[in-house]
Write a protein that holds these residues in place. Structure first.
Motif, short mmCIF file in Angstrom:
data_model
loop_
_atom_site.label_atom_id
_atom_site.label_comp_id
_atom_site.label_asym_id
_atom_site.label_seq_id
_atom_site.Cartn_x
_atom_site.Cartn_y
_atom_site.Cartn_z
N LEU A 265 42.45 44.38 39.79
CA LEU A 265 41.57 43.73 38.81
C LEU A 265 40.39 43.03 39.47
O LEU A 265 39.49 42.56 38.79
CB LEU A 265 42.37 42.73 37.96
N GLY A 266 40.41 42.93 40.79
CA GLY A 266 39.29 42.34 41.51
C GLY A 266 39.53 40.95 42.06
O GLY A 266 38.61 40.29 42.51
N VAL A 267 40.79 40.51 42.04
CA VAL A 267 41.13 39.20 42.58
C VAL A 267 41.64 39.40 44.00
O VAL A 267 42.44 40.30 44.25
CB VAL A 267 42.23 38.52 41.73
N ASN A 268 41.19 38.57 44.92
CA ASN A 268 41.70 38.71 46.28
C ASN A 268 42.54 37.50 46.66
O ASN A 268 42.51 36.46 46.01
CB ASN A 268 40.57 38.96 47.29
N GLY A 269 43.29 37.66 47.71
CA GLY A 269 44.24 36.66 48.14
C GLY A 269 43.64 35.37 48.66
O GLY A 269 44.38 34.42 48.93
N LYS B 78 33.56 39.56 37.94
CA LYS B 78 33.33 40.36 39.15
C LYS B 78 34.32 41.50 39.32
O LYS B 78 34.19 42.30 40.24
CB LYS B 78 33.41 39.46 40.39
N GLY B 79 35.31 41.54 38.47
CA GLY B 79 36.40 42.50 38.66
C GLY B 79 36.21 43.80 37.93
O GLY B 79 35.13 44.14 37.45
N ASN B 80 37.29 44.52 37.83
CA ASN B 80 37.34 45.83 37.21
C ASN B 80 37.57 45.65 35.70
O ASN B 80 38.70 45.61 35.23
CB ASN B 80 38.48 46.64 37.85
#
Length: 109
Positions: free
Chosen positions: A10-14, A72-74
């Protein structure tokens, strides 16, 4: 697909603080779908206790995760997860509910 893979897709990073919080709460909702009706009474406090932070910090960090997905995500995947067109950014509760429901449905197939 597991929760972490879904969030990354979904466009979230760690690197976001809320990333791990979101995984924890989505997993709780996946196990108990009624938990979203108690988001401020159960989910935020449970996550806060687990991560040793305040419930307010959990809520803000999750809001950032949702905003990141939205801005910013998908977006196409986010709407697939929701099962419908999303005219506005989902609330924290709606986001937790729809991601958990999507993961439950993936495990049934």
């Amino acid at each position: 697909m597991n929760t972490e893979q879904l969030l990354r897709s979904l466009g979230v990073n760690g690197t976001l603080k809320g990333f791990r919080y979101a995984i924890y709460m989505i997993d709780l909702v996946e196990q108990d779908p009624t938990a979203t009706t108690l988001i401020t009474k159960y989910l935020y406090p449970a996550a806060a206790k687990h991560f040793n932070v305040s419930a307010g910090a959990i809520e803000r960090a999750l809001r950032t995760v949702v905003r990141t997905c939205w801005e910013k995500g998908n977006r196409a995947l986010l709407e697939e997860v929701a099962g419908r067109h999303l005219p506005t950014q989902p609330s924290n509760g709606v986001f937790l509910d729809m991601t958990a429901a999507f993961l439950r449905s993936q495990k049934q197939t």
